[in-house]
Each structure stands twice: as structure tokens, then as C-alpha cells.
Design a protein around this motif. Structure first.
Motif, short mmCIF file in Angstrom:
data_model
loop_
_atom_site.label_atom_id
_atom_site.label_comp_id
_atom_site.label_asym_id
_atom_site.label_seq_id
_atom_site.Cartn_x
_atom_site.Cartn_y
_atom_site.Cartn_z
N ASN A 180 -0.86 -1.28 1.93
CA ASN A 180 -1.30 -0.01 1.39
C ASN A 180 -2.64 0.32 2.03
OD1 ASN A 180 -1.42 2.33 -0.08
ND2 ASN A 180 -1.23 1.34 -2.07
N ILE B 55 6.64 -1.39 2.23
CA ILE B 55 7.19 -2.75 2.18
C ILE B 55 8.15 -2.93 3.35
CG2 ILE B 55 8.52 -4.41 0.84
CD1 ILE B 55 7.45 -3.05 -1.68
N ALA C 138 3.84 -6.27 2.01
CA ALA C 138 3.52 -4.99 1.37
C ALA C 138 2.13 -4.59 1.79
CB ALA C 138 3.62 -5.12 -0.15
N LEU D 121 9.58 -7.87 -7.00
CA LEU D 121 10.22 -7.16 -5.89
C LEU D 121 11.70 -7.50 -5.91
CD1 LEU D 121 10.06 -5.46 -3.31
CD2 LEU D 121 9.56 -7.58 -2.07
#
Length: 163
Positions: free
Chosen positions: A75, A47, A73, A133
Motif C-alpha cells: 500500500n 495483493i 500486500a 487472506l
């Protein structure tokens, strides 16, 4: 004649900081890979958060201060979500010495706005299908010092530049 603490009755009025309004100026939330991004992830996402502060004089002793918060964010090279929030307030500041005005606008005003921006971001991320978040508190004094140092370095570099 003095009062009990040694000040004269004609002493200057105390500094005042009043919040006249606060509002979401711009909000964008993107979940570009949904629904695939909503499934279990093999690892925690990376993040990245960027925070900036802008201010404009909008009237006598009145300033609009904007807190700009951008986040993403990721991944495994894929964006899970991203957001862009500009949360602003209008502040009336009176009886503040000129040398203290800029730090008050750029430190204290965003400090007052931050909890509201934090809640908007947490809610947007949650409503996007992810756990909320919760942004860590921001050191606005440190951010202010970094910006002043960056501006001073840029001004110095501009003066040294050969013509």
C-alpha cells in the motif's frame, strides 16, 4: 463371460490416488513495517499472489508434490506483509496410464493440497495482525496448460536459435 456392464472379470484394476502424508515444508510470514502497517489504511492494498507446483518421484508409484504460494500486500509503496509457503504431500498413484500420470500429479494432487495451504495462509495473515487472506480457488488445469505451453515455447525457441 461378462458382468452386467459388459466388462470382463479380468478388467484392469481401477486407478488409485492415495495421500500418504501432507506437511508444511517451508513457511515464512513477514510484517516488516509493524506496528505502523497495522493501522487503518487509506485504500485497499495491492495483493500479488504467485502459485507454482513441483513434483518429485520419491519411490515406486510415490510422488512428493509441492505447492509453492508466495504473496505480498503493498500500500502506497510500502509492504504491509509478505508470505512464502511450500505445502507438500506424498501421493501413491497406481493403475494410471502413463499418458495420464503427469496431469494427475500436476493437477489433481495440488488440487487436494490447496485447501490446506489456503487455511495456513489465512491463519498466518490473521496472526500477523491483518484480516485473514482467503485465496480464491485455483484453476490447476489452466495453470498446467500454461506451464506446458511455456515449456513448448522455450523448447521451440531453443531449436530456432542460430548457432
Amino acid at each position: 463371460m461378462t458382468n452386467g456392464n459388459g466388462a470382463t472379470p479380468e478388467a484392469a484394476p481401477p486407478p488409485q490416488l492415495n495421500v500418504l502424508a501432507q506437511y508444511t515444508k517451508d513457511l515464512s510470514f513477514e510484517n516488516p513495517n509493524a506496528p505502523a502497517s497495522l493501522g487503518p489504511q487509506a485504500q485497499q492494498p495491492a495483493i500479488n499472489i504467485q502459485i507454482n507446483v513441483n513434483a518429485n518421484n520419491v519411490g515406486e508409484n510415490e510422488y512428493e508434490v509441492s505447492l509453492l504460494v508466495e504473496g505480498k500486500a503493498e500500500n502506497a509503496g510500502k509492504v504491509l506483509f509478505s508470505f512464502d509457503l511450500t505445502y507438500a504431500g506424498v501421493f501413491r498413484i497406481v493403475n494410471v496410464p502413463q499418458e495420464n500420470l503427469h496431469p494427475m500429479i500436476m493437477i489433481e494432487c495440488p488440487r487436494l493440497l490447496f485447501p490446506f495451504a489456503r487455511e495456513i495462509i489465512a491463519t498466518s495473515v490473521r496472526d500477523g495482525g491483518f484480516p485473514p487472506l482467503m485465496l480464491d480457488p485455483v484453476d490447476f488445469v489452466g495453470l498446467y496448460r500454461q506451464n506446458i505451453a511455456r515449456q513448448a515455447a522455450a523448447a521451440e525457441a531453443a531449436q530456432i536459435k542460430p548457432s
